[in-house]
Design an enzyme around this catalytic site. Sequence first.
Site, short mmCIF file in Angstrom:
data_model
loop_
_atom_site.label_atom_id
_atom_site.label_comp_id
_atom_site.label_asym_id
_atom_site.label_seq_id
_atom_site.Cartn_x
_atom_site.Cartn_y
_atom_site.Cartn_z
N GLY A 179 2.07 -4.92 -2.37
CA GLY A 179 3.37 -4.39 -1.97
C GLY A 179 3.29 -3.06 -1.23
N CYS A 180 2.13 -2.47 -1.13
CA CYS A 180 1.96 -1.19 -0.44
C CYS A 180 1.95 -1.44 1.08
CB CYS A 180 0.67 -0.52 -0.87
SG CYS A 180 0.28 0.99 0.05
N GLY A 181 2.90 -0.83 1.78
CA GLY A 181 2.97 -1.00 3.22
C GLY A 181 1.76 -0.46 3.96
N ALA B 56 -1.00 -2.93 3.65
CA ALA B 56 -0.72 -4.10 4.48
C ALA B 56 -1.09 -3.82 5.94
CB ALA B 56 0.76 -4.49 4.37
#
Length: 142
Positions: free
Chosen positions: A11-13, A16
């Site tokens: 979930g860490c942008g 990603a």
Amino acid sequence: MAHLTFYEKPGCGGNARQRALLEAAGHRLTVRNLLAWPWTAPALLAFLAPLPVAQWFNRASPRIKSGELDPGQLDRDTALALLLADPLLIRRPLLQMGEERRVGFDPAAIDQWIGLEGALDKDLGEGCPKGQETRPCPPPQE
């Protein structure tokens, strides 16, 4: 191209974007959940030991940003115990290719290590792209 194990916070942008950059450069990734991985002291130290203790920590962690923890004041054993108990404190991503391991995402260093196909003009370092006033990344889904 390289085959890397990429330990991330789901979930860490930032993670990603880092994964996307590596994949765009042709690297293959095995992605692992940094928070759920069954870390042992020796396994985590294999990544962290070459660095000063203060560089083991994710500076965007709420416990560090709030001042609850000051990584610069911790000894090696205390720091390691904290990281094993609370993996959100671990600087990320952790990267591994064979026996070589890296902590964090310095695009220039990654380019020298395995190559990034000229994508260094993108701002994909390890810092969180969100401002201080925004909500943190969502918690990982179980």
